[in-house]
Design an enzyme around this catalytic site. Structure first.
Site, PDB file in Angstrom:
ATOM      1  CG  HIS A 228     -34.776 -19.153 102.947  1.00 46.15           C
ATOM      2  ND1 HIS A 228     -33.559 -18.868 102.393  1.00 46.15           N
ATOM      3  CD2 HIS A 228     -35.162 -18.021 103.577  1.00 46.15           C
ATOM      4  CE1 HIS A 228     -33.223 -17.624 102.688  1.00 46.15           C
ATOM      5  NE2 HIS A 228     -34.184 -17.075 103.407  1.00 46.15           N
TER       6      HIS A 228
ATOM      7  N   GLY B  81     -11.470 -24.058  99.738  1.00 47.53           N
ATOM      8  CA  GLY B  81     -12.036 -25.401  99.668  1.00 47.53           C
ATOM      9  C   GLY B  81     -12.104 -25.925  98.250  1.00 47.53           C
TER      10      GLY B  81
ATOM     11  N   GLY C  59     -20.011 -31.688  98.120  1.00 52.66           N
ATOM     12  CA  GLY C  59     -20.453 -32.881  98.818  1.00 52.66           C
ATOM     13  C   GLY C  59     -21.876 -32.666  99.304  1.00 52.66           C
TER      14      GLY C  59
ATOM     15  N   GLY D 139     -22.964 -29.337 100.768  1.00 52.71           N
ATOM     16  CA  GLY D 139     -23.038 -28.152  99.928  1.00 52.71           C
ATOM     17  C   GLY D 139     -21.891 -27.175 100.131  1.00 52.71           C
TER      18      GLY D 139
END
Lengths: 297, 297
Positions: free
Chosen positions: B82, B164, B169, B172
């Site tokens: 996925h 953010g 990192g 993700g």
């Protein structure tokens, strides 16, 4: 699943507001009871109270209503258009959720026994709670009304009550039983010809050869022909089957169904059944409904 | 009416049961939260948690799930069929009752801000909460997946997150937003010719000219041609309109609708809407449903 029983007692008082308030107040005062509706009709001189609750609460509230009505209503001085045999005329119990019809029948019998013993009122069990086939139908139990029954109960063993004394005091007799939820459903036709509504009513109603749990009349309402119905068991004779049969009969006269209406309440299950049928949801289960899963899961 | 928001976060772990348990456990531990379902798929290496609650509880539980996943999942060592860009890949908020879409959008933004600030994870707002039209669609936001975004986020201003840092990192990035309830609805045709299902899927789905909130594919399932669908806004594109359009298209090939099925849950309102439409209940109101009146009245 939360247990919900609906009770819709009919009292023979629709004019004196203090009496109506005392009766509905004695019902509402029972813990766990929610009164949904109180409807009085002065011409009928009659009040219909709709309330819900769990088994014990419903039995207690119904008993309190019957007791209060027996104190405040004297059938020897009661007149009204609606047929009646008692201060509390009829007490139907309806399973709504988390309870079976058999449990409501049992509850009706225990309530009848208590009314007979503690209040000295003759009680006839009807509909699903009837102990004789000829007492299933309310109209048959009520035959002769208060005035006629007052004489007949003394001499005719066919009129012996299921509970209580075989004589009528001024609060008369009370009919108690259990039945399915009654859906009042009307279909408007795209015509003003009331004869078509009458022909369709004859075709779909049980009494003249139609569907088992349908009572129907053809009327003119707001200038349109209307098939006016009571659906007395939507589990066995569902709403969608009724309207589709009406649609087919109407088409035979070149007429369409214009719209329909519900008077009062309908159980969620009746709408879910209709959606399932029309959408052809074969493997559908109730707990696929998000709100039902949240409520009951 | 009781406030119910549904949240269906997707986490990039479908194999290590202790990790799955830690994530779903951190969600379930928040007071007022009810976890309805946890579905893991090892091939996809992905777990979908379905939970409900009121606004504050849902925001807190979603945050705890994201925080736990960030600790336990390393995207540099994640493989699965996925597409994904983060340890918590996507967090949709769905208004179910007693809450508006706008309130869910606002909640998504506040949750996104907190995830960005406190967990140092880049957050993209999508669907109804999107701040740019090109971010409405999840597939567009997820383009390039974790590996592609890792490079692109550093240099391409179009990929700057809403909240953010503009760097990835090992946990993700996370896509957060609000959308309508998704109904997974499949219609089986009375034929084994999958080409007819494919033609009908093309006709009814939005992407190829059909109804606005329908995604559809033609498949063979259990030997029958099936139109497999996601209905992404049943208020605007209701189930009954979809199945009746399919019925009409199928008739053009001489084929009938055999049955249909729901995968997972459906909101009560979608079934009530279908019943109301088919029964032509023009003046119907929700509080005529007995259970709704008992719940909300």
């Amino acid at each position: 699943m939360k247990q919900v029983i609906e009770c819709i007692p009919n009292f023979s008082e629709g004019r004196r507001q203090p009496v109506i308030d005392a009766i509905s107040g004695s019902i509402a005062a029972v813990p766990g009871i929610r009164v949904l509706d109180v409807q009085s009709d002065a011409d009928h001189n009659r009040t219909v109270v709709t309330f819900v609750g769990e088994r014990q609460s419903v039995a207690e509230a119904a008993f309190q209503g019957v007791a209060t009505a027996a104190k405040l209503i004297d059938l020897d001085h009661h007149q009204g258009e609606h047929p009646r045999i008692g201060a509390t005329d009829v007490v139907p119990l309806v399973p709504v959720s988390g309870v079976t019809m058999d449990e409501c029948v049992e509850l009706a019998r225990r309530l009848g026994q208590r009314v007979g013993m503690e209040l000295d009122i003759p009680v006839y069990l009807y509909e699903r709670a009837a102990t004789r086939p000829e007492r299933s139908n309310l109209a048959d139990v009520r035959r002769g009304e208060y005035e006629g029954l007052k004489q007949e109960i003394l001499t005719n063993p066919d009129r012996a009550p299921d509970f209580g004394p075989a004589r009528l005091g001024p609060s008369g007799a009370t009919v108690i039983g259990a039945r399915q939820f009654l859906i009042a459903y009307n279909v408007f036709l795209a015509t003003d010809d009331v004869n078509i509504a009458r022909q369709i009513a004859l075709a779909v109603r049980h009494s003249s050869g139609g569907l088992r749990h349908v009572k129907a009349l053809g009327l003119t309402v707001e200038g349109k022909a209307q098939v006016s119905m009571n659906l007395t068991d939507f589990h066995l004779t569902p709403v969608h089957r009724v309207v589709e049969l009406i649609r087919r009969e109407a088409a035979r006269y070149g007429v369409a169904v214009e719209r329909s209406e519900l008077i009062g309440l309908i159980p969620e299950q009746a709408l879910i059944d209709a959606a399932q049928w029309y959408l052809q949801l074969d493997g559908f289960s109730r707990d696929q409904v998000l709100e039902i899963k949240l409520r009951e899961g």
